[in-house]
Design a protein around this motif. Structure first.
Motif, short mmCIF file in Angstrom:
data_model
loop_
_atom_site.label_atom_id
_atom_site.label_comp_id
_atom_site.label_asym_id
_atom_site.label_seq_id
_atom_site.Cartn_x
_atom_site.Cartn_y
_atom_site.Cartn_z
N GLU A 198 0.84 -1.19 0.00
CA GLU A 198 0.00 0.00 0.00
C GLU A 198 0.88 1.24 0.00
O GLU A 198 1.91 1.29 0.67
CB GLU A 198 -0.91 0.00 1.23
CG GLU A 198 -1.95 1.11 1.21
CD GLU A 198 -2.95 0.99 2.34
OE1 GLU A 198 -3.69 1.97 2.57
OE2 GLU A 198 -2.98 -0.07 3.00
N GLY A 199 0.48 2.23 -0.79
CA GLY A 199 1.27 3.46 -0.89
C GLY A 199 2.06 3.55 -2.16
O GLY A 199 2.54 4.62 -2.54
N LEU A 200 2.24 2.40 -2.87
CA LEU A 200 2.90 2.42 -4.17
C LEU A 200 1.84 2.31 -5.27
O LEU A 200 0.66 2.05 -5.00
CB LEU A 200 3.91 1.28 -4.28
CG LEU A 200 5.09 1.31 -3.32
CD1 LEU A 200 6.12 0.23 -3.70
CD2 LEU A 200 5.76 2.67 -3.28
N TYR A 201 2.25 2.48 -6.51
CA TYR A 201 1.33 2.42 -7.64
C TYR A 201 1.22 0.99 -8.16
O TYR A 201 2.20 0.43 -8.65
CB TYR A 201 1.81 3.34 -8.78
CG TYR A 201 1.82 4.80 -8.41
CD1 TYR A 201 0.63 5.51 -8.29
CD2 TYR A 201 3.02 5.48 -8.18
CE1 TYR A 201 0.63 6.86 -7.95
CE2 TYR A 201 3.03 6.82 -7.84
CZ TYR A 201 1.84 7.50 -7.72
OH TYR A 201 1.84 8.84 -7.38
N PRO A 202 0.04 0.37 -8.06
CA PRO A 202 -0.10 -1.04 -8.44
C PRO A 202 -0.51 -1.25 -9.90
O PRO A 202 -0.63 -2.37 -10.35
CB PRO A 202 -1.23 -1.51 -7.51
CG PRO A 202 -2.11 -0.31 -7.38
CD PRO A 202 -1.19 0.88 -7.40
N GLY A 203 -0.74 -0.15 -10.66
CA GLY A 203 -1.31 -0.26 -11.99
C GLY A 203 -0.49 -1.13 -12.94
O GLY A 203 0.75 -1.11 -12.94
N ASP A 204 -1.20 -1.88 -13.79
CA ASP A 204 -0.52 -2.74 -14.76
C ASP A 204 0.27 -1.95 -15.80
O ASP A 204 1.12 -2.50 -16.51
CB ASP A 204 -1.55 -3.62 -15.49
CG ASP A 204 -2.14 -4.69 -14.58
OD1 ASP A 204 -1.56 -4.92 -13.49
OD2 ASP A 204 -3.17 -5.30 -14.95
N TYR A 205 -0.04 -0.64 -15.92
CA TYR A 205 0.66 0.18 -16.92
C TYR A 205 2.16 0.28 -16.62
O TYR A 205 2.95 0.68 -17.48
CB TYR A 205 0.05 1.58 -16.99
CG TYR A 205 0.09 2.36 -15.69
CD1 TYR A 205 1.19 3.15 -15.36
CD2 TYR A 205 -0.98 2.33 -14.80
CE1 TYR A 205 1.23 3.86 -14.17
CE2 TYR A 205 -0.95 3.04 -13.61
CZ TYR A 205 0.16 3.81 -13.30
OH TYR A 205 0.18 4.52 -12.12
N LEU A 206 2.58 -0.13 -15.39
CA LEU A 206 4.00 -0.09 -15.05
C LEU A 206 4.73 -1.38 -15.40
O LEU A 206 5.96 -1.43 -15.36
CB LEU A 206 4.18 0.21 -13.55
CG LEU A 206 3.71 1.60 -13.09
CD1 LEU A 206 3.94 1.75 -11.59
CD2 LEU A 206 4.45 2.70 -13.84
N ILE A 207 3.97 -2.41 -15.76
CA ILE A 207 4.60 -3.69 -16.11
C ILE A 207 5.54 -3.55 -17.30
O ILE A 207 6.71 -4.01 -17.25
CB ILE A 207 3.53 -4.78 -16.36
CG1 ILE A 207 2.81 -5.09 -15.04
CG2 ILE A 207 4.15 -6.03 -16.95
CD1 ILE A 207 1.64 -6.07 -15.19
#
Length: 574
Positions: A198-207
């Motif tokens: 929690e607190g980081l960006y979990p979005g798949d766009y960073l894969i």
């Protein structure tokens, strides 16, 4: 020169004559004199407040002055009737031939009809979007993007030179969070099973970003302390996010001239330059802020900080430009950024989300101080858009990775629908964007209603050709009072452009186009009950050609207005 600017020149000439004859003192300020349509069309075609504005400084009675102005205006060939209303307002009714001449001017002006030199080549810097470079664009960014881009086009149409700028906030803590999120995706790409805390960006766009870094660096930064990779990963991640952001904006037809980096600004010493400039004029001093209200004194320690004398320029309190650790505050960095922008522009406009309303006073104060009040600075606050689907709200949250992207919306309803819809309310008014409503074929949907008006105009030539009507010559005397009522409304377009540009409000163009479309549809629909009022009359080619000419002019204005909004006029409705 359009009809309204021409009559403004007529008024000026009359006032010059009155000065020459001694009926008016020389050198009176005419800046607030207007020429515009009267609110009640039964009063005439144009109205001017010249007598009301000048009477007091001329130390005369406004009605008496109005009578002298009327005596001159009545001699103009274009004026059929001129009268005085109330204490001194002057109303004019113009000849039908004057309106027919303006109709020809619309056609002759073509794509340039309504264009002006109000800006006289002055340079305006418009900063808009400026979303944190931590992910793709979502609908929370869309409205400000469209408002800023349409405003840029509007000011260009009104004669300004425009710089479209995007400020990249790449020096704050949020980009460190981005870098840490990407590092996890980098490790994941190398085969590690990771969990996004929690607190980081979990979005798949960073894969894909993590995969690209894995391909570039292998496992060189696996298991290494953060200080060895944070700056590198931050730089790489921001660059990747800007690629996404630019691609998303391109879907809306939005392209910036300049992307300015906050990190580069600080590295170049711009905040220090701004501080030195303000200190040289005793506008920064070393002082202590008041204790925060409601906070226990034992929890607060007074710290000497460099403070900008913001209260001298209308702010509520003086503002620190640095933190106690020596780092620049957000305000200190923003102050330097605006100082940099002001060095290459005559006026600045920022398009901000309404959640930034609390910082307006301090930035306005800073620009005023840094430029000596010579640079006009406007902040346009844009309210958020609530996404709906058939009346049901759609929630979105970027940190959760569950959000509606701008690309999703454009791909579903189209660029032009998105852009037009974003301009159908004042920027500072709340807006609902319902996926069903914005594509609805009804009068209540301005996107459809305006496009339908243009499609109707476009259909006339096809239908006239099918009826064998050829317009080798045009006799505009065929147009009667009902026809010319539409022309009179159409002729207001240059005035609308002028006032919208002066107010920095592009939504006025959308409002006007809707009203113009309504006027056209109303005249068109009269023909349902009265065949002689139809635009296409196979048995009367002269009248048909005159109304075709008129319809073409209306279509031209719709296209010109839509072009300012960044919307393509449609030729036919599906």
């Amino acid at each position: 020169m359009t009809l309204y600017t021409r009559f403004a020149a007529h008024i000026d000439a009359v006032l010059d004559a009155l000065e020459a004859s001694g009926d008016l003192p020389a050198g009176l300020n005419r800046a607030n004199i207007t020429v515009e349509p009267p609110r009640d069309t039964s009063h005439g075609d144009l109205a001017t407040n010249a007598a009301m504005v000048l009477a007091k400084p001329a130390q005369t009675n406004p009605r008496a002055l109005a009578e002298k102005i009327v005596a001159h205006l009545a001699s103009l060939d274009e004026v059929e009737k001129v009268s005085i209303a109330g204490p001194g307002f002057i109303n004019m009714s113009l000849t039908d031939d004057t309106w027919r001449a303006e109709l020809s001017a619309i056609r002759d002006g073509g794509d340039d009809y309504g264009r002006s030199n109000r800006g006289a080549g002055t340079t305006v810097n418009i900063e808009y979007v400026s979303a944190n470079p931590t992910g793709p664009m979502h609908m929370g960014h869309c409205r400000g993007a469209v408002v800023g881009d349409a405003l840029a086009a509007l000011l260009e149409f009104a004669g300004h030179k425009v710089i479209r700028e995007y400020y990249v906030n790449d020096a704050g803590g949020q980009v460190d969070v981005l870098a840490r999120s990407v590092h996890l995706r980098y490790r994941e790409a190398l085969g590690e099973t990771v969990e996004i805390p929690e607190g980081l960006y979990p979005g798949d766009y960073l894969i894909p970003v993590g995969q690209a870094l894995a391909a570039e660096f292998g496992d060189a930064y696996v298991g290494k302390p953060e200080e060895e990779w944070l700056v590198l990963f931050r730089t790489k991640a921001v660059a990747a996010m800007l690629v996404l952001i630019k691609a998303d904006l391109a879907l809306l037809g939005i392209y910036h001239d300049l992307f300015s980096s906050e990190a580069e600004l600080q590295a170049a010493g711009k905040p220090e330059e701004a501080e030195a400039e303000l200190r040289s004029r005793d506008l920064i001093y070393d002082g202590v802020l008041e204790a925060p209200k409601g906070q226990e004194l034992e929890d607060w320690e007074p710290v000497v900080l460099p403070l900008f004398r913001s209260t001298q320029f209308g702010d509520d309190q003086d503002r620190p430009i640095k933190k106690s650790n020596g780092q620049w505050t957000y305000f200190g960095a923003d102050l330097a950024y605006h100082f940099q922008k002001a060095q290459s522009a005559d006026a600045l406009i920022d398009i901000w989300g309404a959640d930034h309303a609390g910082t307006v006073k301090r930035i306005v104060a800073a620009v005023q101080a840094l430029t000596g009040g010579k640079t006009r600075f406007d902040v346009k606050l844009v309210q958020m858009v609530r996404l709906m689907r058939n009346g049901e709200s759609i929630k979105m949250g970027k940190r959760s990775g569950n959000f509606v992207t701008l690309a999703d919306v454009v791909n579903e309803v189209g660029k032009d629908v998105v852009r037009f819809t974003m301009l159908t309310r004042k920027a500072d008014a709340q807006m609902d964007f319902d996926f069903a409503k914005v594509v609805e074929a009804s009068k209540d949907n301005p996107v459809f209603y305006v496009n339908y008006a243009h499609a109707r105009v476009a259909s006339l030539h096809r239908r006239a050709a099918e009826a064998g009507i050829v317009c080798d010559s045009i006799d505009l005397s065929q147009l009667d009072t009902e026809d010319l009522a539409l022309v009179k409304f159409a002729a207001q377009f240059p005035r609308i452009v002028d006032t919208a540009a002066a107010a920095r409000e592009p939504h006025r163009i959308a409002f006007y186009l809707y009203d113009l479309a309504a006027t056209l549809h109303a005249l068109w629909n009269v023909g349902n009950d009265r065949p002689d009022r139809r635009f296409l009359l196979p048995d009367n080619p002269a009248m048909t050609c005159a109304r075709l000419f008129m319809a073409d002019a209306i279509g031209q204005i719709i296209r010109n207005g839509l072009a300012i909004m960044g919307v393509q006029a449609v030729q036919e409705m599906n």
